[in-house]
Every structure is written in C-alpha cells, then in structure tokens.
Design an enzyme around this catalytic site. Sequence first.
Site, PDB file in Angstrom:
ATOM      1  N   CYS A  74      -3.431  14.689  24.526  1.00 24.49           N
ATOM      2  CA  CYS A  74      -3.712  15.685  23.485  1.00 24.49           C
ATOM      3  C   CYS A  74      -2.392  15.979  22.771  1.00 24.49           C
ATOM      4  O   CYS A  74      -1.451  16.489  23.391  1.00 24.49           O
ATOM      5  CB  CYS A  74      -4.267  16.948  24.135  1.00 24.49           C
ATOM      6  SG  CYS A  74      -4.562  18.282  22.972  1.00 24.49           S
ATOM      7  N   CYS A 199      -6.569  17.974  15.139  1.00 27.30           N
ATOM      8  CA  CYS A 199      -6.466  17.099  16.316  1.00 27.30           C
ATOM      9  C   CYS A 199      -5.174  16.310  16.182  1.00 27.30           C
ATOM     10  O   CYS A 199      -5.010  15.546  15.223  1.00 27.30           O
ATOM     11  CB  CYS A 199      -7.669  16.170  16.354  1.00 27.30           C
ATOM     12  SG  CYS A 199      -7.618  14.972  17.694  1.00 27.30           S
TER      13      CYS A 199
HETATM   14  N1  LIG Z   1     -10.575  15.224  22.695  1.00 29.68           N
HETATM   15  C1  LIG Z   1      -9.585  14.174  22.908  1.00 29.68           C
HETATM   16  C2  LIG Z   1      -8.354  14.718  23.671  1.00 29.68           C
HETATM   17  C3  LIG Z   1      -7.679  15.834  22.921  1.00 29.68           C
HETATM   18  C4  LIG Z   1      -7.170  15.370  21.615  1.00 29.68           C
HETATM   19  C5  LIG Z   1      -6.760  16.459  20.619  1.00 29.68           C
HETATM   20  N2  LIG Z   1      -6.999  17.829  20.995  1.00 29.68           N
HETATM   21  C6  LIG Z   1      -5.321  16.269  20.194  1.00 29.68           C
HETATM   22  O1  LIG Z   1      -4.672  17.232  19.736  1.00 29.68           O
HETATM   23  O2  LIG Z   1      -4.821  15.117  20.288  1.00 29.68           O
HETATM   24  C7  LIG Z   1     -10.203  13.057  23.730  1.00 29.68           C
HETATM   25  O3  LIG Z   1     -10.881  13.350  24.691  1.00 29.68           O
HETATM   26  O4  LIG Z   1      -9.953  11.894  23.394  1.00 29.68           O
END
Ligand SMILES: N[C@H](CCC[C@H](N)C(=O)O)C(=O)O
Length: 260
Positions: A74, A199
């Site tokens: 993340c 994200c």
């Molecule tokens: N939901 C994503 C992980 C968190 C990614 C996101 N919150 C970031 O800031 O990179 C997954 O399971 O692939």
Amino acid sequence: MSLLFYKYQGTGNDFVMIDNRTLFFPKEDVELVAKLCDRRFGIGADGLILLENDPGYDFKMVYFNADGNQSSMCGNGGRCLVAFAQQLGIITDKTTFIATDGEHHATIHEDGNVSLQMLDVSKIETHKSHWFLNTGSPHHVEMVSGIGAMNVKETGASIRYGAPYFKEGSNVNFVEKKDTSTFTVRTYERGVEDETYSCGTGVTAVAIAMNYSKQTPSNEVVLETPGGVLKVRFNPLDDRYTDVWLTGPATFVYKGEISW
Ligand SMILES: N[C@H](CCC[C@H](N)C(=O)O)C(=O)O
C-alpha cells in the site's frame, strides 16, 4: 480486549495504524480487522497497518485491506507508516523499512510531505483498452473521458471481478489527461471493494503507464485524485522504470482506544 490505535490519512486513503512491536495483535483474526475498518461498527478505514520490529530495518509493515485480509503493498499506507514511525520516535526524517514487496526507502520533507520509493517496474502489459502492471499491488489502468461522471464502484467492480482477474482481482484505475504532465485519477480498490479517495500504488501505476504509452514525455507526473494531489517521479531506463518515488501528504488525524 482493548487496544490503542492511531488514525492516519494520505490524500483521503485512510488507515488504522497500530504499534505492534510487542506482537500482541491477532493477525489471523480477519473478522476483527474487518470490524476495526468498518465505518459504522468500528473505527472506519480503507485498511489497517501494523508497525513491527525487524532486525535488518527500522521497522516492518504489515498491511490489511478493509475486508480483513492481509494484502499486497500500500503506497499511501507506507507513507503514513513512515509519519507514524516518526511520531513514535523510531525515526527522524529518513528511513528504510521492509514490507511485503521488499525494501522501501522514504524521506519526510520539511513541509510534512513524505516521499516513498516504490518497486522498480519492468513488466507492463499493453491491451486494447488498458494497461496492466504491478507496482507492489496489481493495477488495471484505463483511459476514459468524463471521469467526473463515472460510477467507479459499479464499473470498477465489473472489471475487478471479471476476466482475467476473477477472485484474485486487481485494483482498477480510471484516468483522464488534464495537461502534458497532469492526470485525473479515480480508483476502485481490491479488498476495499469500493472507490477510495486515492491509491498510492495506483497513481504510481498510472504515471508509469502514461509515460510508457507516450501520453506524457515527463518523468515527473502530477496525479489529481478525489482526496488530493500526489506526485510520482521515475527514471525510465529502456523499458524498465527505476528510482520510482511517490510523494504526498501523510496526516495524523487522531489517537484513540477501542475495546471489543
Ligand atoms: N487494495 C490494494 C492494497 C492497497 C493499495 C492502496 N491503498 C495504495 O495506497 O497503494 C490491494 O489489495 O491490491
């Protein structure tokens, strides 16, 4: 049982942060993590992050999506964890920590922004309507027009659960070009199963895909998300992207105690 937690957000991507250096937290309790992330029955967050010790690094990052399952890297959470580590007095303004996708360097700037070094990217799939790449998490990147009017949750879910992703899934990023080096991004996040305000690994994937497909000549890209502005810079070497850095705010919201 009760626990102390810290709430952080990075451009609206929000996290429950827990100091787990004593390893007290029950990581296998998927229901507990999902409850803590629930926006009505719990604290409410897109994810939960444990800070743990590691002999070879300043700390270790363990990431859970809001569905309660451990997941891949993340980017926004990594930036918030660096700010959290500084708040705990573990680091000053530079650090190297370990996460599920390997080693990360990070810097906390005078203005409070945090720069996080992301994975190098060498494999970028080009498809008819999108690109697919992994920046620590898997990302489907698709250019659209009229991004503001999109139903990201509905459209994103149909891509995330459809071929070729199915159960394993992918995060889904919709992008619209604003100018030579600025793009608007909206993201459907796997494991949150909804649109998030931003994200980090997603905007990193968008920036690289836009350069790779010659939508931008720039190696410093501005990504405007519903939660705020993030910047991604990289060094394109042949078709490999190295020295990839994600920069943006990482804000402490409040500290609390919760029991169950
Ligand atoms: N939901 C994503 C992980 C968190 C990614 C996101 N919150 C970031 O800031 O990179 C997954 O399971 O692939």
